[in-house]
Each structure stands twice: as structure tokens, then as C-alpha cells.
Enzyme design. Structure first.
Site, short mmCIF file in Angstrom:
data_model
loop_
_atom_site.label_atom_id
_atom_site.label_comp_id
_atom_site.label_asym_id
_atom_site.label_seq_id
_atom_site.Cartn_x
_atom_site.Cartn_y
_atom_site.Cartn_z
N GLU A 272 28.73 110.31 -24.17
CA GLU A 272 29.38 110.59 -22.87
C GLU A 272 30.89 110.59 -23.12
OE1 GLU A 272 28.74 111.38 -19.54
OE2 GLU A 272 30.92 111.24 -19.44
N THR B 65 28.50 112.11 -12.35
CA THR B 65 29.10 112.45 -11.06
C THR B 65 28.59 111.52 -9.97
OG1 THR B 65 29.30 114.76 -11.70
CG2 THR B 65 29.35 114.28 -9.35
N CYS B 66 27.29 111.30 -9.91
CA CYS B 66 26.69 110.53 -8.83
C CYS B 66 27.34 109.16 -8.68
CB CYS B 66 25.19 110.39 -9.07
SG CYS B 66 24.40 109.31 -7.88
N CYS C 206 27.90 110.72 -5.20
CA CYS C 206 27.07 110.09 -4.17
C CYS C 206 27.47 108.65 -3.82
CB CYS C 206 25.61 110.04 -4.62
SG CYS C 206 25.08 111.48 -5.57
N LYS D 94 31.05 108.18 -2.45
CA LYS D 94 31.05 108.92 -1.18
C LYS D 94 30.41 108.10 -0.08
CE LYS D 94 27.71 110.83 0.08
NZ LYS D 94 27.18 112.06 -0.42
N TYR E 167 24.54 100.71 -16.16
CA TYR E 167 24.01 101.87 -16.89
C TYR E 167 24.08 101.64 -18.40
CZ TYR E 167 23.07 105.30 -13.24
OH TYR E 167 22.51 105.99 -12.20
N GLY F 215 31.74 124.93 3.45
CA GLY F 215 30.89 124.55 4.57
C GLY F 215 29.62 123.88 4.10
N TYR G 220 27.67 120.59 1.62
CA TYR G 220 27.56 119.13 1.66
C TYR G 220 28.94 118.47 1.55
CZ TYR G 220 22.52 118.98 0.26
OH TYR G 220 21.16 119.09 0.17
N GLU H 121 30.84 116.44 4.48
CA GLU H 121 30.88 114.98 4.35
C GLU H 121 32.32 114.47 4.31
OE1 GLU H 121 26.60 114.18 2.13
OE2 GLU H 121 28.40 114.15 0.90
N ARG I 283 33.89 130.13 5.49
CA ARG I 283 33.90 131.60 5.48
C ARG I 283 32.79 132.21 6.33
NH1 ARG I 283 31.81 133.12 -0.66
NH2 ARG I 283 29.80 132.08 -0.53
N THR J 89 20.91 114.24 -7.59
CA THR J 89 20.59 113.18 -8.55
C THR J 89 19.09 112.93 -8.72
OG1 THR J 89 22.66 112.02 -8.57
CG2 THR J 89 20.72 110.65 -8.76
N ALA K 271 19.69 114.49 2.27
CA ALA K 271 20.48 114.05 3.42
C ALA K 271 21.90 114.56 3.26
CB ALA K 271 20.50 112.54 3.52
N HIS L 45 7.76 101.07 18.28
CA HIS L 45 8.57 101.05 19.48
C HIS L 45 9.40 99.79 19.58
CE1 HIS L 45 9.55 102.27 23.54
NE2 HIS L 45 9.28 101.06 23.96
N GLU M 272 10.18 107.06 16.48
CA GLU M 272 8.87 107.20 17.14
C GLU M 272 8.72 108.61 17.74
OE1 GLU M 272 8.17 104.88 20.84
OE2 GLU M 272 10.25 104.23 20.61
P1 NDP Z 1 27.50 123.77 -1.53
O1 NDP Z 1 26.80 124.76 -2.35
O2 NDP Z 1 26.72 122.81 -0.72
O3 NDP Z 1 28.49 124.53 -0.55
C1 NDP Z 1 29.48 125.39 -1.01
C2 NDP Z 1 30.21 125.93 0.19
O4 NDP Z 1 31.34 126.68 -0.25
C3 NDP Z 1 29.35 126.86 1.02
O5 NDP Z 1 29.63 126.61 2.37
C4 NDP Z 1 29.83 128.24 0.58
O6 NDP Z 1 29.70 129.19 1.58
C5 NDP Z 1 31.28 127.98 0.32
N1 NDP Z 1 31.87 128.90 -0.65
C6 NDP Z 1 31.34 129.29 -1.84
N2 NDP Z 1 32.20 130.12 -2.47
C7 NDP Z 1 33.25 130.27 -1.67
C8 NDP Z 1 34.45 131.02 -1.76
N3 NDP Z 1 34.72 131.75 -2.83
N4 NDP Z 1 35.34 130.93 -0.75
C9 NDP Z 1 35.08 130.18 0.34
N5 NDP Z 1 33.97 129.45 0.49
C10 NDP Z 1 33.06 129.49 -0.51
O7 NDP Z 1 28.50 123.05 -2.53
P2 NDP Z 1 29.31 121.69 -2.45
O8 NDP Z 1 30.52 121.92 -3.27
O9 NDP Z 1 29.49 121.23 -1.07
O10 NDP Z 1 28.34 120.68 -3.17
C11 NDP Z 1 27.79 120.98 -4.45
C12 NDP Z 1 26.40 120.44 -4.58
O11 NDP Z 1 26.45 119.04 -4.73
C13 NDP Z 1 25.54 120.68 -3.37
O12 NDP Z 1 24.88 121.92 -3.42
C14 NDP Z 1 24.56 119.54 -3.40
O13 NDP Z 1 23.43 119.95 -4.11
C15 NDP Z 1 25.32 118.46 -4.14
N6 NDP Z 1 25.73 117.41 -3.19
C16 NDP Z 1 24.77 116.69 -2.55
C17 NDP Z 1 25.13 115.72 -1.65
C18 NDP Z 1 24.07 114.95 -0.95
O14 NDP Z 1 22.94 114.90 -1.42
N7 NDP Z 1 24.36 114.34 0.20
C19 NDP Z 1 26.53 115.41 -1.35
C20 NDP Z 1 27.44 116.24 -2.07
C21 NDP Z 1 27.05 117.19 -2.94
P3 NDP Z 1 28.32 129.97 1.89
O15 NDP Z 1 27.49 129.01 2.69
O16 NDP Z 1 28.78 131.14 2.69
O17 NDP Z 1 27.75 130.34 0.58
#
Ligand code: NDP
Length: 463
Positions: A35, A42-43, A48, A51, A99, A176, A178, A182, A199, A312, A342, A437, A442
Site C-alpha cells: 500500500e 478510500t473507505c 465512508c 464521511k 487493519y 449530483g 452520492y 452527502e 447538470r 466497499t 444508502a 409498533h 412498521e
Molecule cells: P456518482 O457517480 O454517484 O455521481 C457523479 C455525479 O457527477 C453525477 O451526478 C453525474 O451526473 C455528475 N457528473 C459526471 N460527469 C460530470 C461532468 N463532466 N460535469 C458535471 N457533472 C458530471 O459519483 P460520486 O463522485 O458522487 O461518487 C463516486 C462513487 O462512490 C459512487 O458512485 C458510489 O458508488 C461511491 N460512494 C458511495 C457512498 C455511499 O455508499 N453512501 C458515498 C460516496 C460515494 P449524471 O447523473 O448526469 O451522470
């Protein structure tokens, strides 16, 4: 047969790599794991875990406000960002230690350094080389640096967000998904003026429409500004250190920080994959089959570096399938069906199975059970936030193919809902299940009548 130094060399000490290395070592295999940064990946280090700690921190102002309706009078409250960061760092260091200890106890050799493939059986770390019968690449991913955006170098990503020297007064987050959603809630909860720039038409693409709209409305009601159909065209640093962000729609706004969260890309550069003949895809992701085997027979890859499902528990599952396949003579395909997940937005989303939109595409006719209500906890607090519960049922088989919850503890509920969904249970079993309840959950077993049906792509009244 060639004699190798090791049975397994794992590159990358994140969730997937550590699990595989530990399990193989516990079986008595000769294992090394390298490593380059910190064990935990990352997690644990910048995802995670920190966060979720930040989510907790950001929820206190609402808890304080809610307490009043329950008879409490609070004194002055103050938030100290450096204290949160320092306490988070202490916890992360503790987990990293666990770890390492787990690997050490299992008998894996821990190598702190960057590994590079020299050929299909040889790995170099620093000045030393080791040969291994099997090599597992689990190097994860990193935030998409969005190099196409002029001024991206002035922006922060999730990595930096965890360790900012000071909390900004204002922030704009692009994305837009995760991470964007968040962090928008985290920063807003901690008192930062927050804007989310997305977007598309609605945040949280791929989630159920009710959840997407529900979270959007709740976030706006809290005071988070959400700009849809919008992107940044450039970000410029001003002489006072603040950032001017130019929006596609024409406006220009100034923020203390701009954060980009537009997805994550696989860490495959400089690994020597080409020397070993390992094939990668368009995003640089390592291409693997259902058993996580790469184009080279003895080289395997799991987790985010394969860009399958970036979660993860998925990486850990892939690691366990890898162990079964390679070391237990029990070829096991990874199973990516019905993954519960989630979003730790505020309110949170917990979900498993198909959204209504995806279920309609796959099954056609559906029964939709949906409830929207104010959770009991908010009756005295006066908070207007609603909870949403939704079950998506395939009309032909009555199987519950999707379950979606928005509200307090939604993630916890999703974990339990994942069991009946994975077991392919029908709505009748939900109906026969006794309620607990008084709980919010429920509702999931007392929605006896469909809210609406989906027939030929149209929503129809069930009566
Ligand atoms: P996501 O794939 O969830 O979201 C990426 C976002 O960026 C989307 O809204 C996408 O839009 C937008 N996007 C992509 N390219 C562009 C661009 N060129 N310009 C503007 N907007 C853009 O990625 P995240 O970075 O949020 O997270 C990465 C991954 O990490 C997640 O997919 C998830 O699997 C994991 N994660 C999980 C968490 C959890 O379990 N709670 C928490 C954080 C991360 P569009 O929707 O239009 O494609």
C-alpha cells in the site's frame, strides 16, 4: 512448475485488498500486500467512515432545535471544526491500526510502498522484486479531476474536504451523485452557505424518482440551494482568495470553496499493467470476468479499480469470491444483484433492488405501495420533514423487486430490507409480517393496498 516467492501479492490496502490478503494468509498462503498511502483505503481513510462521522457532526444543530419541543432549553452551542478534524483523524488512525494488525496477525507481509508489475508474475516495490503465483490488483479509484474545467486546480475534491484547515463560509459543489449530495448536507449542517450545481434534471440519477424528488425538496427546505441543468464553465481565483465560478446559464457567483464531485476514476496508471498484458477499458478500469479474473490468467482485480460497483461491501464480496475461486477450489462468480445502499443525505436514503423506473423497464406492469408521513419523532419537534417509504412489486409474480426509504435510519432499514428482496419474497409475505409498533419501519409491512398500479407504462388508480 515455476517456484514463486509468494502465493499471492496484493496491490492496494483498501477494503477489497486487505480482506483478500487477510483471508489468504489465514489459510496459510504466503501473502504480501503493498500500500503506497495508508491501509484502509478510500473507505476508511477518506471516504465512508470519516464521511459518516462528519454527517453525525452536521446533524447536531437539528437535534438541538428539535430538543426544544421536548422540553429542553439549551445553552449557547458552538462548533469547532479543528476539533472535529482532529477527533476524526484519531479514529481513522485507530482503524488503520486495526487493519494492519489484522494483516499482521494473519501472517501477511505488509509492504509500505508503491508496487508495480514487471511481468505477469513479478512485482517491484522500491528496490526489491518479488514473484507471486497470483497477483490481485485492488488499487481503488480517485476523484475525477475534471481537467476540462478551466480553473479546476483551484477546486477541492472529497479528499481535501476531510482536512480543510478551516470551514469555509460558502461552498458550491458540482455533481449530483452520492458525494455531492452527502457533502452538501454536511457543509450546510455545519453552517456553511451551500449550493449544489447539477447538470441534469434531478439529483441522484439511478435512484427511485420519489427518493430523488423527496431529498431535493427536503434539502431546499433546509436552505441548500440546488441548481439543476447547470454546470460550471470556469473557476477563477480572486485576489482575496475567494473563487469566482462562471455558470453555463450566464451568472457568475463567488464562493469560498468550490468542490467537484463528478465521479471517481480507477487508479491504473503507472502500475505496469501493460507490461503484464492486463487489458483496461475506456476509463482505464481493469477489465475482468465474472470471477474477477483479468485478461491474464493469474492476475485478478477487485473493487473500484474495476469500475463495476464502487461500494466497499461490494469490494469485500469480490475479495471473498476471489478467495473461493483461487484458493478454495470453489469457483464463485461475484453477485451484483440487489445491492442495498444508502445515501447519507439529510434526510437519508436507504434502498435495495429496482427503482420504479427500472422495474417498469424490466417487468412492465407493477404495483406501487407508497407512504409519505411525518415520523413520530417530529410531532413534538415541530419539524416538517416527511418520511417516504415505497415498495415496488412486479404485478405478475407479486415479488417485491424494489424497496426505498427516505428518512431517519433509512440506511439501517435498507440493510434489513435487503434480505427479503434477495430472498425474492412476495408482497404477501410482507403483508403476513407482524409490525413492530411504534416504529417508522412498521409502515413497510402495513401498506396493504397499492397506491397506484403501473399498466402499459401508465399509472392507474387501483380501485
Ligand atoms: P456518482 O457517480 O454517484 O455521481 C457523479 C455525479 O457527477 C453525477 O451526478 C453525474 O451526473 C455528475 N457528473 C459526471 N460527469 C460530470 C461532468 N463532466 N460535469 C458535471 N457533472 C458530471 O459519483 P460520486 O463522485 O458522487 O461518487 C463516486 C462513487 O462512490 C459512487 O458512485 C458510489 O458508488 C461511491 N460512494 C458511495 C457512498 C455511499 O455508499 N453512501 C458515498 C460516496 C460515494 P449524471 O447523473 O448526469 O451522470
Amino acid at each position: 512448475m515455476a517456484d514463486f516467492d509468494l502465493d499471492l501479492f496484493v496491490i492496494g490496502g483498501g477494503s477489497g485488498g486487505v480482506r483478500a490478503a487477510r483471508l489468504a494468509a489465514q489459510m496459510g498462503k504466503r501473502v504480501a500486500i503493498a500500500e503506497e498511502y495508508r491501509f484502509g483505503g478510500t473507505c476508511v481513510i477518506r471516504g465512508c467512515v470519516p464521511k459518516k462521522l462528519f454527517v453525525y457532526a452536521s446533524q447536531f444543530p437539528e437535534h438541538f432545535a428539535d430538543a426544544v419541543g421536548y422540553g429542553w432549553t439549551l445553552g449557547e452551542t458552538r462548533f469547532d471544526w479543528p476539533t472535529l478534524v482532529a477527533n476524526k483523524d484519531r479514529e481513522i488512525a485507530r482503524l488503520e491500526g486495526l487493519y494492519r494488525k489484522g494483516l499482521d496477525t494473519a501472517g501477511a507481509r505488509i509492504i509500505d510502498g508503491r508496487a508495480e508489475l514487471l511481468d505477469r508474475h513479478t512485482v517491484r516495490v522500491g528496490d526489491s522484486t518479488l514473484t507471486a503465483k497470483h497477483i490481485l490488483v485492488a488499487t481503488g479509484g480517485r476523484p475525477n479531476p475534471h481537467q476540462a474545467l478551466p480553473g479546476h486546480e483551484h477546486c477541492i475534491f472529497s479528499n481535501e474536504a476531510f482536512d480543510l484547515p478551516a470551514l469555509p463560509r460558502s461552498i458550491a459543489i458540482e455533481g449530483g451523485g452520492y458525494i455531492a449530495v452527502e457533502f452538501a448536507n454536511i457543509f450546510h449542517g455545519l453552517g456553511v452557505e451551500t449550493a449544489l450545481v447539477y447538470r441534469g434534471k434531478e439529483i441522484l440519477g439511478r435512484f427511485d424518482g420519489d427518493m430523488r424528488r423527496g431529498v431535493h425538496e427536503a434539502m431546499e427546505a433546509k436552505g441548500i440551494r440546488i441548481l439543476c441543468h447547470e454546470i460550471f464553465e470556469s473557476v477563477q481565483k480572486r485576489t482575496d482568495g475567494r473563487l469566482d465560478a462562471q455558470l453555463k446559464s450566464g451568472g457568475k457567483e463567488t464562493f469560498d470553496q468550490v468542490m467537484l464531485a463528478i465521479g471517481r476514476i480507477p487508479n491504473t496508471e503507472g502500475l505496469g499493467l501493460e507490461k503484464a498484458g492486463v487489458e483496461t477499458g475506456v476509463k482505464g478500469e481493469i477489465l475482468v470476468d465474472d470471477h474477477s479474473r483479468t485478461s491474464i490468467e493469474n492476475i485478478w482485480a477487485i473493487g473500484d479499480v474495476t469500475d463495476r460497483v464502487q461500494l466497499t461491501p461490494v469490494a469485500i464480496h469480490e475479495a471473498m469470491c476471489f478467495i473461493e475461486t483461487v484458493f478454495r477450489d470453489n469457483p464463485t462468480k461475484v453477485d451484483h444483484e440487489d445491492i442495498a445502499t444508502a445515501v447519507f443525505s439529510q434526510p437519508e436514503i436507504g434502498t435495495v433492488g429496482l427503482s420504479e423506473e427500472a422495474a417498469q423497464e424490466r417487468y412492465g406492469d407493477l404495483e406501487i405501495y407508497r407512504a409519505s408521513f411525518r415520523p413520530m419523532r417530529h410531532t413534538l419537534s415541530g419539524r416538517r420533514e416527511k418520511m417516504i417509504m415505497k415498495l415496488v412489486v412486479d404485478a405478475a409474480t407479486r415479488r417485491v423487486v424494489g424497496a426505498h426509504v427516505m428518512g431517519p435510519d433509512a440506511g439501517e432499514m435498507a440493510q434489513l430490507l435487503a434480505i427479503p428482496i434477495k430472498a425474492k419474497l412476495t408482497k404477501d409475505v410482507f403483508d403476513r409480517t407482524m409490525a413492530v409498533h411504534p416504529t417508522a419501519a412498521e409502515e413497510l409491512v402495513t401498506m396493504y393496498k397499492p397506491t397506484y398500479l403501473v399498466r402499459g407504462g401508465e399509472r392507474v388508480d387501483p380501485s
